[in-house]
Scaffold this active site. Structure first.
Site, mmCIF file in Angstrom:
data_model
loop_
_atom_site.group_PDB
_atom_site.id
_atom_site.type_symbol
_atom_site.label_atom_id
_atom_site.label_comp_id
_atom_site.label_asym_id
_atom_site.label_seq_id
_atom_site.Cartn_x
_atom_site.Cartn_y
_atom_site.Cartn_z
ATOM 1 N N ASP A 28 -1.376 -0.920 -4.871
ATOM 2 C CA ASP A 28 -0.201 -0.776 -5.734
ATOM 3 C C ASP A 28 0.985 -1.573 -5.184
ATOM 4 O O ASP A 28 1.263 -1.536 -3.982
ATOM 5 C CB ASP A 28 0.230 0.689 -5.812
ATOM 6 C CG ASP A 28 -0.883 1.623 -6.227
ATOM 7 O OD1 ASP A 28 -2.029 1.420 -5.816
ATOM 8 O OD2 ASP A 28 -0.591 2.575 -6.965
ATOM 9 N N ASN A 58 -3.390 3.156 -13.500
ATOM 10 C CA ASN A 58 -2.956 4.193 -14.438
ATOM 11 C C ASN A 58 -1.516 3.985 -14.903
ATOM 12 O O ASN A 58 -1.085 4.589 -15.892
ATOM 13 C CB ASN A 58 -3.119 5.582 -13.815
ATOM 14 C CG ASN A 58 -2.197 5.814 -12.640
ATOM 15 O OD1 ASN A 58 -2.257 5.110 -11.637
ATOM 16 N ND2 ASN A 58 -1.334 6.816 -12.738
ATOM 17 N N HIS A 59 -0.764 3.116 -14.218
ATOM 18 C CA HIS A 59 0.599 2.821 -14.664
ATOM 19 C C HIS A 59 0.667 1.622 -15.602
ATOM 20 O O HIS A 59 1.755 1.320 -16.098
ATOM 21 C CB HIS A 59 1.528 2.617 -13.469
ATOM 22 C CG HIS A 59 2.074 3.900 -12.935
ATOM 23 N ND1 HIS A 59 3.284 4.425 -13.329
ATOM 24 C CD2 HIS A 59 1.550 4.784 -12.049
ATOM 25 C CE1 HIS A 59 3.491 5.571 -12.699
ATOM 26 N NE2 HIS A 59 2.458 5.811 -11.914
ATOM 27 N N ASP A 98 6.381 -0.103 -12.866
ATOM 28 C CA ASP A 98 6.945 1.254 -12.801
ATOM 29 C C ASP A 98 7.482 1.561 -11.408
ATOM 30 O O ASP A 98 7.059 0.999 -10.405
ATOM 31 C CB ASP A 98 5.933 2.320 -13.217
ATOM 32 C CG ASP A 98 5.746 2.413 -14.714
ATOM 33 O OD1 ASP A 98 6.646 1.958 -15.452
ATOM 34 O OD2 ASP A 98 4.695 2.923 -15.155
ATOM 35 N N ARG A 99 8.406 2.509 -11.385
ATOM 36 C CA ARG A 99 9.089 2.953 -10.168
ATOM 37 C C ARG A 99 10.043 1.872 -9.656
ATOM 38 O O ARG A 99 11.251 2.028 -9.718
ATOM 39 C CB ARG A 99 8.093 3.348 -9.078
ATOM 40 C CG ARG A 99 7.201 4.526 -9.418
ATOM 41 C CD ARG A 99 7.928 5.837 -9.243
ATOM 42 N NE ARG A 99 7.010 6.967 -9.213
ATOM 43 C CZ ARG A 99 7.367 8.219 -8.989
ATOM 44 N NH1 ARG A 99 8.629 8.509 -8.770
ATOM 45 N NH2 ARG A 99 6.494 9.191 -8.996
ATOM 46 N N ARG A 132 -3.950 15.954 -10.146
ATOM 47 C CA ARG A 132 -3.066 15.259 -11.066
ATOM 48 C C ARG A 132 -3.061 15.852 -12.462
ATOM 49 O O ARG A 132 -2.163 15.586 -13.249
ATOM 50 C CB ARG A 132 -3.488 13.788 -11.175
ATOM 51 C CG ARG A 132 -3.469 13.042 -9.875
ATOM 52 C CD ARG A 132 -4.048 11.653 -10.065
ATOM 53 N NE ARG A 132 -4.159 10.924 -8.817
ATOM 54 C CZ ARG A 132 -3.226 10.131 -8.315
ATOM 55 N NH1 ARG A 132 -2.089 9.986 -8.954
ATOM 56 N NH2 ARG A 132 -3.419 9.489 -7.178
ATOM 57 N N HIS A 158 3.961 -1.760 -7.568
ATOM 58 C CA HIS A 158 4.992 -0.963 -8.236
ATOM 59 C C HIS A 158 6.381 -1.585 -8.320
ATOM 60 O O HIS A 158 7.374 -0.984 -7.909
ATOM 61 C CB HIS A 158 5.104 0.405 -7.571
ATOM 62 C CG HIS A 158 4.125 1.406 -8.109
ATOM 63 N ND1 HIS A 158 4.123 1.816 -9.423
ATOM 64 C CD2 HIS A 158 3.101 2.052 -7.509
ATOM 65 C CE1 HIS A 158 3.146 2.686 -9.609
ATOM 66 N NE2 HIS A 158 2.500 2.838 -8.462
ATOM 67 N N ASP A 193 -1.408 -0.870 -10.904
ATOM 68 C CA ASP A 193 -0.062 -0.342 -10.679
ATOM 69 C C ASP A 193 0.880 -1.438 -10.190
ATOM 70 O O ASP A 193 1.518 -1.339 -9.143
ATOM 71 C CB ASP A 193 -0.080 0.844 -9.710
ATOM 72 C CG ASP A 193 -0.514 2.138 -10.398
ATOM 73 O OD1 ASP A 193 -1.013 2.062 -11.528
ATOM 74 O OD2 ASP A 193 -0.355 3.209 -9.795
ATOM 75 N N HIS A 212 -9.017 1.031 -9.358
ATOM 76 C CA HIS A 212 -7.710 1.577 -8.998
ATOM 77 C C HIS A 212 -7.796 3.013 -8.485
ATOM 78 O O HIS A 212 -7.250 3.343 -7.425
ATOM 79 C CB HIS A 212 -6.759 1.525 -10.185
ATOM 80 C CG HIS A 212 -5.417 2.104 -9.873
ATOM 81 N ND1 HIS A 212 -4.513 1.483 -9.041
ATOM 82 C CD2 HIS A 212 -4.832 3.282 -10.238
ATOM 83 C CE1 HIS A 212 -3.436 2.234 -8.913
ATOM 84 N NE2 HIS A 212 -3.598 3.325 -9.627
ATOM 85 N N HIS A 252 -3.936 3.790 -5.568
ATOM 86 C CA HIS A 252 -3.566 4.997 -6.312
ATOM 87 C C HIS A 252 -2.863 6.070 -5.498
ATOM 88 O O HIS A 252 -2.376 7.036 -6.053
ATOM 89 C CB HIS A 252 -4.849 5.565 -6.930
ATOM 90 C CG HIS A 252 -4.685 6.498 -8.086
ATOM 91 N ND1 HIS A 252 -3.713 6.357 -9.058
ATOM 92 C CD2 HIS A 252 -5.403 7.588 -8.451
ATOM 93 C CE1 HIS A 252 -3.867 7.313 -9.962
ATOM 94 N NE2 HIS A 252 -4.868 8.071 -9.609
#
Length: 577
Positions: free
Chosen positions: A322, A383-384, A354-355, A480, A324, A351, A432, A507
């Site tokens: 990730d 998943n993002h 995001d963030r 989750r 991000h 990923d 991922h 992840h």
């Protein structure tokens, strides 16, 4: 992203404790944008906790009063420590203290709700829902129990369930403007989903089929790079040639590198070029299977910086986890390890966005390199790379702030077609999240997974994007709330059936940037150091050469412009900062 956390939901009951009503504790447990709920923590759960304890221990002898007082004091002390850690963003430590506090006060609604909030922060939505539900059972009048559960449900794209909980908050707190705003956001999400379902049909043409980038004029004030080079855009009569430049393998590398330099200066490339890039990427990705084959390159890296990382023998592939939206950390990877090229290929394991608040720059960098030379960089979906995560964690707001809603819709089309897994040098399986928990799944099954959609709640795509390893055998529901946790036996069976040696997944934040599990058969790699500017973790990437022995490089975060993580998150997104 998930942070590995201790799970303690079945804890020994040492004695009961009443809820803490101190102002400091109230303030510490509140989300940043939910101040109006901070004044309602006084004496919420004492009566219900005592009643629950009386029911549970009707046939048991009450502990001595001094033991009760000692346990209550210890629970409140641990809760306050958890609140302090939560306030400074140390969510794992907060969870640890709350879990210890619940050993002394297992039915304290405030502590349960606080731990639920910490779980939300680390994306353990399933555990957050369990804690919030128990808090509500302990005290049905405690508004924050519904608030926390609604927040977690919303993150899982369960807008109807979230709306029900925020209705309960509004009923308990009719003058709370924040709760009404959350309820309104849930109403909007429910209506949007219903509208999308009503108009969906096989005949609906995707935006990428109807959008014409040629209609976007390049302003004379634009001083950024042009794909054909030079200081000016192509003329109207040359636009066909411009489109040809965005065919895979034809985009000039000089344009890509100039764009990256522009991103470093916090400037963007023109929307017309972004639209062409996204349409080209969507068409390219949809031509690929869901499982990629990533071979070792024919020669070892020759680019500057490519020999400064962990030693390898000959040709290699670099696998990153990730990133991000941490663009300046991505640039640091390239400066340490060399920029992507055919002899220095990268695999980024989802990923991308995001963030971090430079997500546009990160994903455009990857896509520009991909179209310039498809063999210099390989991308897998995380998943993002999904609509709901983008709405909550900032990417949607960032794209609309830097470009517009049509560009965001084109990004979503690209994300829906990105492959889900890869096999490196025929022996290393990369995805991922984790492995399918259904017995007997083959690589051919993975290869044929349909794409072009948002991930379903279950099935192979969901498992690959959302699942996590666990240390004990078998499978279990995920912390989750989506996917499963899979044990070492599942890893061993999948690898053996498919003639593989190793699973690499991402992840999850890891303190050292990576973690080896399942007897050396599973590796988690995470490449966003000091995640969200608060976690203090290292980043890492992995080299694989002909030996297929993983070689790790760790690194610290580098400075970036003063733009906070999730700066573009709005509405419900503020709850997840």
């Amino acid at each position: 992203i998930l942070l590995s956390v201790p799970v303690s939901h079945t804890t020994p009951i040492k004695t009961m404790a009443s809820a803490d009503d101190s102002p400091a504790a109230v303030s510490a447990e509140s989300p940043p944008d939910a101040a109006s709920l901070t004044s309602d923590d006084q004496s919420h759960s004492t009566a219900s906790v005592e009643a629950d304890n009386m029911d549970a221990d009707a046939d048991a002898e009450d502990p001595p009063k001094h033991e009760q007082a000692d346990a209550e004091a210890r629970a409140l002390e641990l809760k306050d420590k958890g609140n302090g850690q939560l306030k400074i963003g140390h969510f794992l430590e907060a969870i640890k203290f709350y879990s210890e506090a619940l050993e002394y006060a297992p039915t304290n609604a405030i502590i349960l709700s606080n731990r639920a909030m910490a779980y939300v922060k680390v994306e353990n939505y399933g555990l957050a829902i369990l804690d919030a539900t128990k808090a509500i059972e302990c005290d049905p009048t405690y508004a924050k129990g519904y608030y926390r559960r609604g927040t977690a449900e919303f993150a899982l794209d369960r807008a109807k369930a979230a709306r029900k909980d925020f209705r309960a908050v509004v009923k308990l707190k009719p003058k709370d403007r924040d709760a009404r705003a959350r309820l309104s956001a849930c109403d909007k999400a429910v209506k949007e989903k219903a509208f999308a379902a009503a108009i969906q049909s096989d005949e609906t043409a995707p935006l990428s089929d109807t959008f014409d980038p040629s209609a976007l004029s390049v302003d004379v004030g634009y001083d950024g790079p042009h794909p054909a080079g030079g200081m000016a855009p192509m003329t109207e009569g040359e636009l066909g040639k411009e489109e040809e430049l965005f065919k895979p393998g034809d985009l000039p590398r000089e344009f890509v590198l100039a764009a990256v330099e522009r991103f470093k200066d916090q400037k963007l490339i023109h929307k017309r070029y972004v639209a062409r890039l996204l349409i080209a990427c969507k068409r390219y990705f949809e031509s690929l299977p869901s499982l990629l084959e990533v071979p070792l390159p024919e020669s070892e890296p020759s680019s500057p910086g490519s020999h400064h990382a962990a030693d390898t023998n000959g040709p290699r592939v670099t696998v990153c986890g990730d990133t991000h939206g941490q663009f300046y950390d991505v640039i640091n990877i390239f400066e340490m390890n060399g920029y992507p090229s055919r002899d220095n290929p990268y695999l980024f394991n989802g990923d991308f966005v995001d963030r971090g608040s430079f997500s546009v720059e990160v994903v455009l960098t990857y896509l520009l390199f991909k179209i310039s030379d498809p063999e210099c960089i390989y991308l897998l979906r995380g998943n993002h790379e999904t609509k709901n995560m983008n709405r909550i964690y900032g990417f949607e707001g960032e794209v609309k702030a830097k470009y517009d809603d049509k560009i965001f819709d084109l990004f979503l089309e690209v994300f829906q077609h990105i492959p889900l897994a890869a096999r490196v040098a025929e022996k290393v399986f990369v995805t991922h999240g984790g492995l399918p928990v259904t017995p007997g799944v083959t690589l051919e099954d993975v290869k044929r997974i349909p794409r072009g959609c948002e991930p379903p709640d279950s099935g192979l795509m969901s498992d690959l994007l959302w699942s996590d390893p666990q240390p004990f055998p078998g499978k279990a529901p995920s912390k989750r709330g989506v996917g499963f946790s899979f044990g070492p036996d599942i890893t061993e069976a999948f690898l053996e059936k498919n003639d593989l040696q190793l699973l690499v997944r991402s992840h999850e934040v890891k303190d050292e940037g990576y973690l080896v599990e399942h007897g050396g058969k599973t590796i988690t790699v995470f490449s966003a150091p000091n995640y969200c500017d608060s976690m203090g973790n290292k980043g890492a990437f992995i080299h694989f050469d002909s030996s297929l022995e993983p070689k790790f490089t760790q690194y610290e975060a580098v400075p970036h412009p003063d733009v906070k993580p999730m700066a573009y998150a709005a509405g419900m997104g503020g709850l997840f900062m």
